[in-house]
Design a protein around this motif. Structure first.
Motif, PDB file in Angstrom:
ATOM      1  N   GLY A   1       0.839  -1.191   0.000  1.00  0.00           N
ATOM      2  CA  GLY A   1       0.000   0.000   0.000  1.00  0.00           C
ATOM      3  C   GLY A   1       0.873   1.239   0.000  1.00  0.00           C
ATOM      4  N   ALA A   2       0.308   2.347  -0.492  1.00  0.00           N
ATOM      5  CA  ALA A   2       1.062   3.596  -0.552  1.00  0.00           C
ATOM      6  C   ALA A   2       0.104   4.769  -0.469  1.00  0.00           C
ATOM      7  N   THR A   3       0.600   5.889   0.056  1.00  0.00           N
ATOM      8  CA  THR A   3      -0.195   7.108   0.128  1.00  0.00           C
ATOM      9  C   THR A   3       0.651   8.308  -0.257  1.00  0.00           C
ATOM     10  N   PRO A   4       0.285   9.005  -1.332  1.00  0.00           N
ATOM     11  CA  PRO A   4       1.008  10.230  -1.670  1.00  0.00           C
ATOM     12  C   PRO A   4       0.741  11.350  -0.684  1.00  0.00           C
ATOM     13  N   ASP A   5      -0.363  11.292   0.059  1.00  0.00           N
ATOM     14  CA  ASP A   5      -0.700  12.359   0.995  1.00  0.00           C
ATOM     15  C   ASP A   5       0.276  12.431   2.163  1.00  0.00           C
ATOM     16  N   TYR A   6       0.831  11.302   2.556  1.00  0.00           N
ATOM     17  CA  TYR A   6       1.835  11.270   3.615  1.00  0.00           C
ATOM     18  C   TYR A   6       3.205  10.840   3.093  1.00  0.00           C
ATOM     19  N   ASP A   7       3.331  10.574   1.805  1.00  0.00           N
ATOM     20  CA  ASP A   7       4.582  10.136   1.178  1.00  0.00           C
ATOM     21  C   ASP A   7       5.165   8.905   1.866  1.00  0.00           C
ATOM     22  N   LEU A   8       4.317   7.908   2.113  1.00  0.00           N
ATOM     23  CA  LEU A   8       4.759   6.668   2.736  1.00  0.00           C
ATOM     24  C   LEU A   8       4.274   5.470   1.927  1.00  0.00           C
ATOM     25  N   ALA A   9       5.034   4.386   1.973  1.00  0.00           N
ATOM     26  CA  ALA A   9       4.660   3.147   1.293  1.00  0.00           C
ATOM     27  C   ALA A   9       5.192   1.966   2.093  1.00  0.00           C
ATOM     28  N   VAL A  10       4.449   0.855   2.026  1.00  0.00           N
ATOM     29  CA  VAL A  10       4.873  -0.393   2.675  1.00  0.00           C
ATOM     30  C   VAL A  10       5.089  -1.447   1.602  1.00  0.00           C
ATOM     31  N   LEU A  11       6.263  -2.114   1.642  1.00  0.00           N
ATOM     32  CA  LEU A  11       6.606  -3.192   0.726  1.00  0.00           C
ATOM     33  C   LEU A  11       6.564  -4.517   1.474  1.00  0.00           C
ATOM     34  N   LYS A  12       6.509  -5.613   0.708  1.00  0.00           N
ATOM     35  CA  LYS A  12       6.530  -6.952   1.311  1.00  0.00           C
ATOM     36  C   LYS A  12       7.451  -7.842   0.500  1.00  0.00           C
ATOM     37  N   VAL A  13       8.380  -8.502   1.198  1.00  0.00           N
ATOM     38  CA  VAL A  13       9.232  -9.519   0.596  1.00  0.00           C
ATOM     39  C   VAL A  13       8.910 -10.854   1.254  1.00  0.00           C
TER      40      VAL A  13
ATOM     41  N   ASN B   1       5.577   8.853  14.708  1.00  0.00           N
ATOM     42  CA  ASN B   1       4.202   8.600  15.142  1.00  0.00           C
ATOM     43  C   ASN B   1       3.246   8.617  13.953  1.00  0.00           C
ATOM     44  N   GLN B   2       3.486   9.537  13.010  1.00  0.00           N
ATOM     45  CA  GLN B   2       2.680   9.565  11.798  1.00  0.00           C
ATOM     46  C   GLN B   2       2.960   8.327  10.952  1.00  0.00           C
ATOM     47  N   ALA B   3       4.236   7.959  10.850  1.00  0.00           N
ATOM     48  CA  ALA B   3       4.608   6.795  10.051  1.00  0.00           C
ATOM     49  C   ALA B   3       3.985   5.517  10.606  1.00  0.00           C
TER      50      ALA B   3
ATOM     51  N   GLN C   1      -2.289   1.246   8.764  1.00  0.00           N
ATOM     52  CA  GLN C   1      -3.421   1.295   7.842  1.00  0.00           C
ATOM     53  C   GLN C   1      -3.074   0.651   6.502  1.00  0.00           C
ATOM     54  N   LEU C   2      -1.885   0.934   6.002  1.00  0.00           N
ATOM     55  CA  LEU C   2      -1.483   0.374   4.705  1.00  0.00           C
ATOM     56  C   LEU C   2      -1.380  -1.142   4.761  1.00  0.00           C
ATOM     57  N   ILE C   3      -0.875  -1.684   5.866  1.00  0.00           N
ATOM     58  CA  ILE C   3      -0.764  -3.134   6.003  1.00  0.00           C
ATOM     59  C   ILE C   3      -2.143  -3.779   6.102  1.00  0.00           C
ATOM     60  N   GLU C   4      -3.042  -3.136   6.831  1.00  0.00           N
ATOM     61  CA  GLU C   4      -4.363  -3.718   7.050  1.00  0.00           C
ATOM     62  C   GLU C   4      -5.276  -3.606   5.830  1.00  0.00           C
ATOM     63  N   THR C   5      -5.267  -2.448   5.158  1.00  0.00           N
ATOM     64  CA  THR C   5      -6.249  -2.211   4.091  1.00  0.00           C
ATOM     65  C   THR C   5      -5.631  -1.869   2.741  1.00  0.00           C
ATOM     66  N   GLY C   6      -4.350  -1.552   2.707  1.00  0.00           N
ATOM     67  CA  GLY C   6      -3.728  -1.114   1.461  1.00  0.00           C
ATOM     68  C   GLY C   6      -3.945   0.362   1.186  1.00  0.00           C
TER      69      GLY C   6
ATOM     70  N   VAL D   1     -13.411  21.780  16.857  1.00  0.00           N
ATOM     71  CA  VAL D   1     -13.775  21.062  15.639  1.00  0.00           C
ATOM     72  C   VAL D   1     -13.304  19.620  15.759  1.00  0.00           C
ATOM     73  N   VAL D   2     -14.176  18.670  15.469  1.00  0.00           N
ATOM     74  CA  VAL D   2     -13.821  17.245  15.454  1.00  0.00           C
ATOM     75  C   VAL D   2     -13.527  16.843  14.004  1.00  0.00           C
ATOM     76  N   LEU D   3     -12.306  16.404  13.742  1.00  0.00           N
ATOM     77  CA  LEU D   3     -11.851  16.125  12.386  1.00  0.00           C
ATOM     78  C   LEU D   3     -12.554  14.905  11.793  1.00  0.00           C
ATOM     79  N   SER D   4     -12.911  15.006  10.523  1.00  0.00           N
ATOM     80  CA  SER D   4     -13.513  13.878   9.825  1.00  0.00           C
ATOM     81  C   SER D   4     -12.467  13.168   8.982  1.00  0.00           C
ATOM     82  N   GLU D   5     -12.861  12.083   8.336  1.00  0.00           N
ATOM     83  CA  GLU D   5     -11.926  11.189   7.646  1.00  0.00           C
ATOM     84  C   GLU D   5     -12.096  11.265   6.140  1.00  0.00           C
ATOM     85  N   LYS D   6     -10.953  11.236   5.452  1.00  0.00           N
ATOM     86  CA  LYS D   6     -10.946  11.140   3.996  1.00  0.00           C
ATOM     87  C   LYS D   6      -9.914  10.095   3.597  1.00  0.00           C
ATOM     88  N   THR D   7     -10.249   9.276   2.590  1.00  0.00           N
ATOM     89  CA  THR D   7      -9.346   8.213   2.167  1.00  0.00           C
ATOM     90  C   THR D   7      -8.299   8.753   1.204  1.00  0.00           C
ATOM     91  N   SER D   8      -7.055   8.388   1.425  1.00  0.00           N
ATOM     92  CA  SER D   8      -5.955   8.851   0.609  1.00  0.00           C
ATOM     93  C   SER D   8      -6.055   8.300  -0.807  1.00  0.00           C
TER      94      SER D   8
END
Length: 483
Positions: free
Chosen positions: A246-258, A370-372, A378-383, A475-482
């Motif tokens: 999984g990867a997200t450009p919004d946080y510039d992070l990605a998870v790989l699997k070997v 902490n952000q990472a 999330q990326l591992i669980e849902t991609g 303000v209570v923040l809502s959720e948006k999918t990357s």
């Protein structure tokens, strides 16, 4: 707000209007090293050796013996030291003993010859390593030749042998030293190559879980979405092909699997616990140089960093460090004195007007651990990953104090999302947001970065001005999918 563009090819780097900041993928900045011509300074030399036995009345005519044209300066020593014919004919019966033939030959080789210097060559990265290797090999040959001359002339002093180290002595690196931390961290840092046709991009990563999960930057592996092959090289040199979980450009992070198990993961520490001045190590593969460690301190916290193209920009509440970070460090860990990862190296700053990243100037940026951690889970669980929003459009043209909510719709989108967090809190079009959780904001990107550092469902307190009236709004923040 500092804007970044990814190093990963084929996208060329873009310069921001204020201060150019670039993500640390090497393909857009690392020039290919040109072949370096290493010229041998040794010219063919005439070595005088008697062609026939010499007499007192008729000296023998000198015979010209040419040294190989490509011989290095060390090689003539070897050649002259191994010429027994010259040694046999150099001394006539009844004549005084002459100096050793190797001394004659060496003197003749240099007599009357002007000192020559090879022209200085432009040396790239690989050129430097090649020249260094040639220099070492030449030094070995020269040393062997000189040793042979001394042996043959029986000139070697009896006490020429130098002391040798005690092989049983082990240097003790105290816990917490740079050497000790590096020894613990390096086995869990990997090099990542994305193979694109005849080229590719390289970056770094860290082992996240023992069963083969690896964390890196999204911009390092962005080309994998188009079918590019991703290869991970481990500290012991073995390679494995990886897939993007999984990867997200919004946080510039990605998870790989070997497909491996028994790996040693690094610990994601608490990035909220660090302070300015803390010692840190940056570990990765800058410019393709695997297992590189640089040191520095935390220079600043909560730097608003915008990385990537406008359409897929990452907004990072970044850790700033003066540890040297260069193209190729992207995705590698920023480690504290306890050996815990407190950031993922992602971007570097460059002076205004520089069109491409040229290397570290002491201003590097890392995604807080902490952000990472939250995003990687999330990326591992849902991609996919989610990020928080308040549901307003901000006016980029506003130049006054704070950040202003747009006064009218933009491309059909309302300035305040109906029934969104801001709408429910009473924020209206044209309102000015002065601070978030007590931290003043003066640019739209600062507010976005501060919100992205939170999680959906988190409450924040905004200082809002409507006309001349100021008030605090929860303000209570809502959720948006990357993506």
């Amino acid at each position: 707000m500092t804007e970044h563009t990814p190093f990963a090819p084929p996208t060329p780097p873009r310069r921001s209007t204020d201060e150019s900041v670039w993500t640390t993928d090497p393909a857009a900045s690392e020039p290919h090293a040109e072949p370096v011509a290493v010229e041998h300074p040794a010219e063919p030399v005439a070595v005088e050796a008697p062609a026939e036995p010499a007499t007192a009345e008729h000296p023998a005519e000198p015979a010209a013996v040419e040294a190989p044209a490509e011989a290095t300066t060390a090689e003539p020593v070897l050649a002259h030291a191994a010429t027994p014919a010259a040694e046999q004919s150099s001394h006539q019966p009844g004549e005084p003993a002459a100096a050793h033939p190797a001394v004659h030959a060496l003197a003749a080789a240099h007599a009357g010859q002007p000192r020559r210097h090879a022209p200085r060559a432009r040396v790239g990265l690989r050129g430097v390593m090649s020249v260094a290797l040639i220099g070492l090999l030449t030094g070995v040959a020269g040393g062997a030749g000189a040793h042979l001359v001394l042996d043959r002339a029986d000139l070697r002093p009896a006490d020429a042998d130098l002391p040798v180290p005690d092989v049983e002595h082990v240097v003790d690196r105290p816990s917490g030293s740079v050497a000790a931390i590096a020894a613990d961290v390096l086995p869990s840092v990997v090099s990542i190559e994305v193979q694109i046709g005849q080229g590719g991009a390289t970056g770094s990563g860290m082992i996240l879980k023992e069963d083969g999960y690896i964390l890196t930057n999204n911009h390092v592996v962005a080309e994998a979405a188009g079918g590019a092959k991703v290869v991970v090289t481990f500290a012991d040199g073995h390679e494995q092909e990886a897939r993007v979980v999984g990867a997200t450009p919004d946080y510039d992070l990605a998870v790989l699997k070997v497909e491996e198990s028994g790996l040693v993961p690094l610990v994601l520490g608490d990035s909220d616990a660090i302070v300015v001045g803390d010692s840190v190590l940056a570990v990765g593969s800058p410019l393709g140089l695997d297992a590189t460690v640089t040191t520095g301190i935390v220079s600043a916290l909560h730097r608003p960093v915008k990385a990537g193209e406008e359409a897929e920009a990452a907004f990072i509440d970044a850790i700033q460090t003066d540890a040297a970070i260069n193209p190729g460090n992207s995705g590698g860990p920023l480690v504290n004195a306890a050996g815990e990862v407190i950031g993922i190296n992602s971007a570097i700053a460059q002076p205004p007007g520089v069109a491409a990243a040229t290397g570290s100037i002491g201003l590097g940026f890392a995604i807080p651990s902490n952000q990472a951690r939250h995003t990687a889970e999330q990326l591992i669980e849902t991609g996919h990953a989610t990020f928080p929003v308040i549901g307003v459009l901000l006016d980029p043209a506003y130049q006054g104090e704070g950040v202003r909510v747009a006064e009218s719709a933009v491309q059909g989108q309302a300035p305040v999302t109906p029934e969104g967090p801001a709408d429910l809190a009473g924020i209206r079009a044209g309102d000015v947001i002065l601070a978030i959780d007590g931290r003043p904001v003066s640019q739209a990107d600062e507010l976005i970065v501060a919100i992205r550092a939170k999680a959906p469902g988190d409450p924040v307190t905004l200082r809002v001005r409507t006309g001349d009236d100021e008030r605090d709004v929860r303000v209570v923040l809502s959720e948006k999918t990357s993506g």
